[in-house]
Write a protein that holds these residues in place. Structure first.
Motif, PDB file in Angstrom:
ATOM      1  N   ASN A  75      42.935  43.025  30.344  1.00 50.54           N
ATOM      2  CA  ASN A  75      44.087  43.282  29.476  1.00 50.54           C
ATOM      3  C   ASN A  75      44.924  44.417  30.077  1.00 50.54           C
ATOM      4  O   ASN A  75      44.569  44.983  31.114  1.00 50.54           O
ATOM      5  N   GLU A  76      46.024  44.748  29.399  1.00 53.77           N
ATOM      6  CA  GLU A  76      46.989  45.713  29.956  1.00 53.77           C
ATOM      7  C   GLU A  76      46.331  47.079  30.229  1.00 53.77           C
ATOM      8  O   GLU A  76      46.518  47.669  31.310  1.00 53.77           O
ATOM      9  N   ALA A  77      45.516  47.546  29.295  1.00 52.63           N
ATOM     10  CA  ALA A  77      44.878  48.867  29.455  1.00 52.63           C
ATOM     11  C   ALA A  77      43.884  48.832  30.622  1.00 52.63           C
ATOM     12  O   ALA A  77      43.824  49.774  31.429  1.00 52.63           O
ATOM     13  N   GLN A  78      43.140  47.743  30.720  1.00 57.73           N
ATOM     14  CA  GLN A  78      42.148  47.610  31.803  1.00 57.73           C
ATOM     15  C   GLN A  78      42.844  47.504  33.155  1.00 57.73           C
ATOM     16  O   GLN A  78      42.370  47.999  34.164  1.00 57.73           O
ATOM     17  N   ARG A 128      45.701  48.880  33.893  1.00 62.03           N
ATOM     18  CA  ARG A 128      46.233  50.208  34.265  1.00 62.03           C
ATOM     19  C   ARG A 128      45.122  51.148  34.738  1.00 62.03           C
ATOM     20  O   ARG A 128      45.274  51.860  35.730  1.00 62.03           O
ATOM     21  N   ALA A 129      43.983  51.134  34.023  1.00 60.35           N
ATOM     22  CA  ALA A 129      42.904  52.089  34.341  1.00 60.35           C
ATOM     23  C   ALA A 129      41.935  51.541  35.386  1.00 60.35           C
ATOM     24  O   ALA A 129      41.230  52.299  36.046  1.00 60.35           O
ATOM     25  N   GLY A 130      41.885  50.231  35.515  1.00 56.19           N
ATOM     26  CA  GLY A 130      40.853  49.597  36.344  1.00 56.19           C
ATOM     27  C   GLY A 130      39.679  49.221  35.453  1.00 56.19           C
ATOM     28  O   GLY A 130      39.402  49.881  34.453  1.00 56.19           O
ATOM     29  N   ASN A 156      28.725  48.126  27.178  1.00 56.54           N
ATOM     30  CA  ASN A 156      30.073  48.706  27.070  1.00 56.54           C
ATOM     31  C   ASN A 156      30.906  48.559  28.339  1.00 56.54           C
ATOM     32  O   ASN A 156      31.757  49.404  28.624  1.00 56.54           O
ATOM     33  N   ALA A 157      30.635  47.527  29.102  1.00 54.86           N
ATOM     34  CA  ALA A 157      31.460  47.260  30.279  1.00 54.86           C
ATOM     35  C   ALA A 157      32.487  46.179  29.918  1.00 54.86           C
ATOM     36  O   ALA A 157      32.397  45.547  28.866  1.00 54.86           O
ATOM     37  N   ASP A 158      33.461  45.985  30.814  1.00 52.49           N
ATOM     38  CA  ASP A 158      34.528  45.020  30.535  1.00 52.49           C
ATOM     39  C   ASP A 158      34.176  43.618  30.994  1.00 52.49           C
ATOM     40  O   ASP A 158      34.621  42.629  30.427  1.00 52.49           O
ATOM     41  N   ILE A 213      45.207  40.141  41.303  1.00 57.19           N
ATOM     42  CA  ILE A 213      44.331  41.151  41.917  1.00 57.19           C
ATOM     43  C   ILE A 213      44.198  42.298  40.912  1.00 57.19           C
ATOM     44  O   ILE A 213      45.198  42.853  40.475  1.00 57.19           O
ATOM     45  N   MET A 214      42.956  42.608  40.533  1.00 59.02           N
ATOM     46  CA  MET A 214      42.740  43.620  39.486  1.00 59.02           C
ATOM     47  C   MET A 214      41.705  44.630  39.957  1.00 59.02           C
ATOM     48  O   MET A 214      40.617  44.248  40.413  1.00 59.02           O
ATOM     49  N   ALA A 215      42.039  45.905  39.827  1.00 53.37           N
ATOM     50  CA  ALA A 215      41.141  46.964  40.309  1.00 53.37           C
ATOM     51  C   ALA A 215      39.946  47.123  39.370  1.00 53.37           C
ATOM     52  O   ALA A 215      40.062  46.963  38.156  1.00 53.37           O
TER      53      ALA A 215
END
Ligand SMILES: Cc1ncc(COP(=O)(O)O)c(C=O)c1O
Length: 323
Positions: free
Chosen positions: A152-155, A157-159, A198-200, A279-281
């Motif tokens: 999602n958007e927050a993930q 941005r933060a990775g 608690n991981a994504d 591509i997602m960090a």
């Protein structure tokens, strides 16, 4: 029947009415599907409970996305789909040119400028419910739904925070991972395990204990400027392939080979790739920071070029919309 159950059934004296047709209480996203020569609202696209695709996961599929009204690398997705269909000894009702037309029509009719477009071939059903797969009539279907992403958007941005799972990915000797498939029970188990921690999302390991892939994505690690991703037991993702193409263009060394869990944890950068998000960090593994826990320069450069390529006619195809 066992007599140990506490609930005793009441005397069965009346049968319910047999309905003429199904009324579906579920809600579905907007979108357009294609089935049996018809274009339908997504909520109307249904398959039989007798379809082997449903009963045995006997199906292959591919997912391509439309971004700003353009398909991205549709040719590669279609090639992968056709190769899977052939390996599974299924037959499609028509050839590649017609499939492209159906996908363009689903996207155009859906009016979605950013969409996730799926093509599926299932083993289908046989009129006699024969156990012989050769007697089944294969089914082709497709649909376009609003674009969705692994992160999602927050993930984004933060990775992401990825949990390394205890689960082994179904081995390639059992299921050829190059055939994009719905054998997801290991991946779904990994997801629940990740959420419990608690991981994504999850990183699933191969039969040697090395990194394999995640639920819907490939995994990359960057160390000393070199990009590495697992070679075996993974879906050859189109986004993964795109990363290799972009690295070649940018003169970044990239290779496919074993990727150990220790290598992943001690990488300078980690990222994942999927049609569902690009591509997602990943900036944490099991809660521990990857390097300094920031999105790294190679991940950023690749991500920027990846989205820029979506406008390039050599890599994309325009959808025709009614308005
Ligand atoms: C198991 C698995 N691995 C990797 C991927 C990424 O592949 P692609 O980049 O083609 O979307 C997917 C995509 O759905 C997948 O299901």
């Amino acid at each position: 029947m066992s007599s140990s159950g506490s609930a005793k059934p009441a005397a069965h004296t009346r049968l319910p009415k047999l309905s003429e047709r199904h009324i579906d209480p579920m809600r579905y996203p907007e979108g357009v599907a294609y089935m049996d020569g018809q274009y339908l609202p997504l909520s109307e696209a249904k398959i039989s409970v007798l379809d082997w695709g449903f009963l045995h996961s006997d199906a292959t599929y591919d997912t391509v996305h439309v971004w700003n009204g353009r398909f991205f690398r549709l040719d590669l997705h279609l090639d992968r789909f056709l190769a899977g269909v052939e390996k599974l000894r299924m037959r499609l009702p028509f050839g590649p040119a017609e499939i492209i037309k159906v996908l363009l029509n689903c996207a155009g009719l859906s009016r979605l400028r950013n969409a996730y477009v799926e093509m599926i071939c299932t083993r289908g059903t046989s009129p006699t419910f024969s156990r012989d797969p050769r007697q089944a009539q294969n089914r082709f279907m497709a649909f376009a739904i609003p674009f969705s992403s692994v992160a999602n958007e927050a993930q984004r941005r933060a990775g992401l925070n990825l949990a390394v799972s205890e689960i082994t990915r179904i081995p390639p000797r059992s299921i050829d991972p190059a055939i994009k498939n719905y054998h997801w029970l290991d991946l779904v188990r990994g997801l629940y395990e990740a959420y419990d921690r608690n991981a994504d999302s999850a990183v699933i390991l191969d039969f040697n204990g090395n990194v394999a892939e995640g639920p819907g994505f490939n995994v990359f690690a960057v160390k000393a400027g070199r990009v590495r991703t697992p070679a075996l037991g993974v879906l050859p993702g189109i986004t993964r392939r795109t990363v290799f193409d972009l690295c070649a263009e940018l003169n970044i060394p990239a290779e496919a080979g074993d990727l150990g869990v220790t290598e992943l944890r001690s990488a300078d950068e980690v990222f994942i790739t999927s049609t569902a998000g690009g591509i997602m960090a990943a900036t944490r593994i099991d809660g521990a920071l990857v390097a300094e826990g920031k999105i790294g320069p190679i991940t950023r450069t690749l991500t920027e070029l990846y989205w820029k390529k979506h406008e390039d006619p050599a890599w994309s195809l325009a959808v025709l919309y009614a308005d």
